[in-house]
Write an enzyme that holds these catalytic residues in place. Structure first.
Site, PDB file in Angstrom:
ATOM      1  N   SER A 215       0.832  -1.193   0.000  1.00  0.00           N
ATOM      2  CA  SER A 215       0.000   0.000   0.000  1.00  0.00           C
ATOM      3  C   SER A 215       0.877   1.257   0.000  1.00  0.00           C
ATOM      4  O   SER A 215       2.045   1.202   0.372  1.00  0.00           O
ATOM      5  CB  SER A 215      -0.861  -0.042   1.263  1.00  0.00           C
ATOM      6  OG  SER A 215      -1.962   0.809   1.159  1.00  0.00           O
ATOM      7  N   GLY A 252      -3.102  -0.369  -3.855  1.00  0.00           N
ATOM      8  CA  GLY A 252      -1.746   0.068  -3.540  1.00  0.00           C
ATOM      9  C   GLY A 252      -1.334   1.444  -4.009  1.00  0.00           C
ATOM     10  O   GLY A 252      -0.327   1.966  -3.523  1.00  0.00           O
ATOM     11  N   GLU A 292      -8.198  -3.338  -6.792  1.00  0.00           N
ATOM     12  CA  GLU A 292      -8.814  -3.197  -5.459  1.00  0.00           C
ATOM     13  C   GLU A 292      -8.273  -1.982  -4.727  1.00  0.00           C
ATOM     14  O   GLU A 292      -7.690  -2.105  -3.638  1.00  0.00           O
ATOM     15  CB  GLU A 292      -8.484  -4.424  -4.595  1.00  0.00           C
ATOM     16  CG  GLU A 292      -8.942  -5.738  -5.137  1.00  0.00           C
ATOM     17  CD  GLU A 292      -8.276  -6.908  -4.390  1.00  0.00           C
ATOM     18  OE1 GLU A 292      -7.311  -6.697  -3.646  1.00  0.00           O
ATOM     19  OE2 GLU A 292      -8.751  -8.017  -4.564  1.00  0.00           O
ATOM     20  N   GLY A 294      -8.052   1.162  -2.271  1.00  0.00           N
ATOM     21  CA  GLY A 294      -8.745   1.644  -1.077  1.00  0.00           C
ATOM     22  C   GLY A 294      -8.342   3.090  -0.857  1.00  0.00           C
ATOM     23  O   GLY A 294      -9.105   4.035  -1.087  1.00  0.00           O
ATOM     24  N   CYS A 362      -2.990   9.124  26.869  1.00  0.00           N
ATOM     25  CA  CYS A 362      -1.814   8.936  27.732  1.00  0.00           C
ATOM     26  C   CYS A 362      -0.769   8.069  27.046  1.00  0.00           C
ATOM     27  O   CYS A 362      -0.464   6.955  27.501  1.00  0.00           O
ATOM     28  CB  CYS A 362      -2.252   8.316  29.051  1.00  0.00           C
ATOM     29  SG  CYS A 362      -3.355   9.423  29.906  1.00  0.00           S
TER      30      CYS A 362
END
Ligand code: PLP
Length: 438
Positions: A215, A252, A292, A294, A362
């Site tokens: 990616s 990717g 594909e 994203g 924290c």
């Protein structure tokens, strides 16, 4: 200030706007932390894929399908929007398959990825008659065949190969090297062995070869190498009498998180892939092409707004403390990822100071940006963290008992809440106290 890739963002008289809406006003009305997703930007990003790759269909007569990688952002409004535009789905869990079905994605546009599909998920996929399970191991192939047999069905399978290609990206999002857990190794013959086994199985139907090398790729050459390895393998399969209908090259493509980096466009990707595929036209019948993506569909469309509650000076730094935190957006803490940050009221572009922008959790890693040169920021200002539409809300969690943020969609039709903020009651709704402690 440039907002490269974020075409929905404008700055008018020092006021940052998203799709024309004043970001500070949005934060006031809907509360902070707040995810803002831009419909116009998602439509643009998707349309660029379709436009860039239509040449493949024109040249080959074969299908081109974009299967949106739901892991990037599986909010139902976003998945429905993409489905309405004609986009398919790459799912990696029963939950994502459920979402794809609720988003009305046709079964022939759903592919199921992942390296540890459970029997229940396989049953769901077979019932949904999906385009393919992208098989990640021989063990998984056997389970798919057995499950289909029990159901009296035949499951469509594609094989995820591991091509051992270096994607030249962050090691934690690199997936196609021999040392990674994904796919069937080609060089050692494991991938071929799996497919030959499948040929002799009665309840699976071989439809494709799949690959995803990583990616946030910012260089086009690994895609060319990947395409060659996949197509060489498809040629080998033909020699074994196995015909491949679909080639899926995964996702990717990177996005310009750092606005000074040049990133290949969808058109660059299309030229590289199509030219490489065409080299094989005399050797095999070219397959349908599936991608594909994203990140490159939704990342640039998302902005996280946080309100500044405190400003603190230490001997070494000035800290801007915002009410968004690493639980809302993990990428900087998890991958040291860089995200552009800007105040939503830019008082004086020429008068800047160096600051750190941190969340309120924290953890010392709960820092969105270090040593950023930004126009002056004051308490109660709204700060925008850009390019958070992918792997933002989908990776969000409840650490420090913080509810995940509200999400809104800015569209031509208006502003819509597309995900409600989690309440304290929501946070405890799954906890159970044994009777003896009541
Ligand atoms: C199998 C598979 N396909 C597609 C994608 C989407 O990748 P990207 O968001 O980089 O386009 C991923 C992401 O990890 C993936 O694992």
């Amino acid at each position: 200030m440039k907002f490269l890739g974020n075409e929905m963002i404008t700055v008018e008289d020092g006021i940052l706007k998203i799709d024309g809406y004043n970001a500070t006003e949005l934060a006031k009305e809907y509360g902070t932390p707040l995810y803002v997703m831009s419909e116009s930007q998602i439509v643009k990003n998707f349309t660029r894929y379709v436009e860039a790759f239509k040449e493949y269909t024109e040249k080959t007569g074969k299908e081109f399908i974009v299967g949106y990688a739901y892991k990037a952002n599986s909010n139902l409004a976003i998945t429905r929007l993409l489905s309405k535009l004609g986009c398919g789905a790459d799912v990696v869990s029963g939950g994502e398959l459920y979402t794809a079905k609720l988003s009305n994605v046709p079964s022939e546009k759903i592919v199921f990825n992942g390296n540890c599909k459970t029997k229940d998920e396989i049953i769901m996929g077979i019932e949904a008659n999906i385009r393919s399970f992208n098989v990640d191991s021989i063990s998984e192939l056997i389970l798919i065949n057995e499950t289909a047999k029990e159901m009296g069905k035949v499951a469509n399978v594609a094989f995820r190969i591991n091509p051992n290609v270096n994607p030249k990206t962050h090691p934690k999002i690199s997936t196609g090297l021999k040392k990674n857990k994904f796919g069937l190794d080609v060089e050692s013959g494991i991938a071929m062995k799996a497919i030959k086994m499948a040929k002799d199985m009665e309840n699976v139907n071989i439809v494709g070869v799949h690959c995803h090398i990583g990616s946030q790729l910012t260089d086009i050459t690994p895609f060319i190498e990947e395409t060659r390895k996949v197509m060489d393998f498809v040629v080998e399969l033909k020699k074994e009498g196995i015909k491949i209908k679909d080639v899926n090259l995964g996702g990717g493509l990177g996005i310009p998180y750092d606005k000074n980096t040049e990133i290949p466009t969808q058109k660059d990707l299309a030229n590289a892939i199509i030219n490489t595929m065409m080299e094989y036209k005399d050797k095999i019948e070219l397959p349908n092409l599936i991608l594909e993506p994203g990140r490159s569909l939704v990342a640039t469309a998302g902005v996280l707004l946080g309100k500044v509650h405190h400003i603190k000076e230490t001997p070494v730094a000035k800290w801007i403390m915002v009410d968004a935190g690493m639980n809302d957006m993990m990428r900087p803490a998890m991958y040291d990822a860089y995200h552009e940050i800007t105040p939503c009221i830019i008082r004086n572009e020429n008068k800047k100071e160096v600051v750190n922008i941190a969340g309120g959790l924290c953890e010392s890693s709960d820092v969105f940006g270090k040593d950023r040169e930004l126009p002056k920021i004051e308490v109660n200002d709204i700060v925008a963290i850009l390019d958070v539409g992918a792997y933002g809300i989908s990776m969000a969690n409840n650490y420090n008992a913080r509810g995940r943020p509200r999400m809104i969609l800015t569209s031509e039709k208006g502003v819509y809440i597309i995900r409600e903020r989690e309440t304290y009651a929501d946070l405890l709704s799954k906890d159970i106290v044994p009777n003896y402690l009541l």
